[in-house]
Write a protein that holds these residues in place. Structure first.
Motif, PDB file in Angstrom:
ATOM      1  N   GLU A  88       0.971  -1.162   0.056  1.00 15.01           N
ATOM      2  CA  GLU A  88       0.061   0.001   0.019  1.00 15.01           C
ATOM      3  C   GLU A  88       0.993   1.193  -0.153  1.00 15.01           C
ATOM      4  N   ASP A  89       1.934   1.263   0.708  1.00 18.43           N
ATOM      5  CA  ASP A  89       2.854   2.402   0.876  1.00 18.43           C
ATOM      6  C   ASP A  89       3.341   2.393  -0.468  1.00 18.43           C
ATOM      7  N   TYR A  90       3.976   1.243  -1.228  1.00 21.60           N
ATOM      8  CA  TYR A  90       4.520   1.483  -2.126  1.00 21.60           C
ATOM      9  C   TYR A  90       3.840   2.053  -3.368  1.00 21.60           C
ATOM     10  N   GLY A 104      -3.704  -2.087 -10.639  1.00 21.68           N
ATOM     11  CA  GLY A 104      -4.778  -3.172 -10.212  1.00 21.68           C
ATOM     12  C   GLY A 104      -4.648  -3.843  -8.940  1.00 21.68           C
ATOM     13  N   ILE A 105      -5.335  -3.994  -7.910  1.00 24.58           N
ATOM     14  CA  ILE A 105      -5.199  -4.636  -6.691  1.00 24.58           C
ATOM     15  C   ILE A 105      -6.089  -5.906  -7.032  1.00 24.58           C
ATOM     16  N   VAL A 106      -5.449  -7.102  -6.842  1.00 24.14           N
ATOM     17  CA  VAL A 106      -6.221  -8.115  -7.113  1.00 24.14           C
ATOM     18  C   VAL A 106      -6.094  -9.100  -5.679  1.00 24.14           C
ATOM     19  N   GLN A 114     -10.665  -4.200  -2.070  1.00 28.49           N
ATOM     20  CA  GLN A 114     -11.392  -2.986  -1.787  1.00 28.49           C
ATOM     21  C   GLN A 114     -10.775  -2.478  -0.544  1.00 28.49           C
ATOM     22  N   LYS A 115     -10.424  -3.075   0.515  1.00 30.44           N
ATOM     23  CA  LYS A 115      -9.836  -2.445   1.687  1.00 30.44           C
ATOM     24  C   LYS A 115      -8.480  -2.015   1.315  1.00 30.44           C
ATOM     25  N   LYS A 152     -18.708   7.252 -10.080  1.00 35.21           N
ATOM     26  CA  LYS A 152     -17.823   6.647  -8.734  1.00 35.21           C
ATOM     27  C   LYS A 152     -16.540   6.523  -9.231  1.00 35.21           C
ATOM     28  N   GLN A 153     -15.748   6.798  -8.218  1.00 35.16           N
ATOM     29  CA  GLN A 153     -14.238   6.796  -8.387  1.00 35.16           C
ATOM     30  C   GLN A 153     -13.815   5.686  -7.627  1.00 35.16           C
ATOM     31  N   TRP A 154     -12.159   5.548  -7.917  1.00 36.11           N
ATOM     32  CA  TRP A 154     -11.375   4.604  -7.224  1.00 36.11           C
ATOM     33  C   TRP A 154     -11.699   3.072  -7.349  1.00 36.11           C
ATOM     34  N   GLY A 155     -12.966   2.855  -8.247  1.00 37.05           N
ATOM     35  CA  GLY A 155     -13.100   1.400  -8.476  1.00 37.05           C
ATOM     36  C   GLY A 155     -13.819   0.780  -7.406  1.00 37.05           C
TER      37      GLY A 155
END
Length: 157
Positions: A88-90, A104-106, A114-115, A152-155
């Motif tokens: 998350e920091d990276y 993309g976060i999978v 989503q978290k 909606k934003q941020w997906g």
């Protein structure tokens, strides 16, 4: 009681010099944090004076910087090793350096992805050091562009 006008003037000059020096040092720190993820992370996400940077996290950083431009990367490590917070920091740091980057976060569980996205969003929207280091980094949301939209934003919303 007489005041020493020269002494007062000297103190004011010293205070101005100290403030200028402090501002220059801060600018150098921010520039260094834009270039160095580990330094950035230490200053942006420190809880009090505690900062945990395990040696394997430095290895993750080296591998990501080496292979990410041409490969898909996965990090596998035991639970509670810090990989989620570290990534998350990276992501926040990478977005600060490249506003056009798309990530993309999978996750096996959609709620988990989503978290993670929510944590990145919170850092971008409310972390004072992130704002100072990357003043142009902001969500692509209508309220930040002065527009009104129901899109909606941020997906994840």
């Amino acid at each position: 009681m007489a005041t020493d006008k020269n002494g007062d003037h000297d103190l004011q000059q010293a205070a101005k010099f100290a403030a200028k020096l402090e501002a220059e040092e801060r600018a150098q720190l921010l520039a260094a944090c834009r270039e160095n993820f580990t330094l950035y992370r230490q200053h942006a996400f420190t809880a009090g004076d505690q900062f945990i940077q395990e040696p394997y996290m430095l290895a993750w950083t080296r591998h990501l910087e080496r292979w990410l431009p041409t490969h898909n990367i996965g990090i596998i490590s035991p639970p509670n090793a810090g990989k989620t917070t570290w990534i998350e920091d990276y992501i926040t740091w990478r977005l600060g350096n490249d506003h056009n980057l798309r990530i993309g976060i999978v996750s096996v569980v959609d709620d988990t992805a989503q978290k993670r996205l929510g944590s990145v969003r919170i850092a971008i929207e409310s972390n004072a050091f992130v704002h100072e280091c990357f003043p142009d980094l902001m969500p692509d949301r209508p309220k930040y562009r002065g527009e009104i939209s129901s899109k909606k934003q941020w997906g994840s919303e």
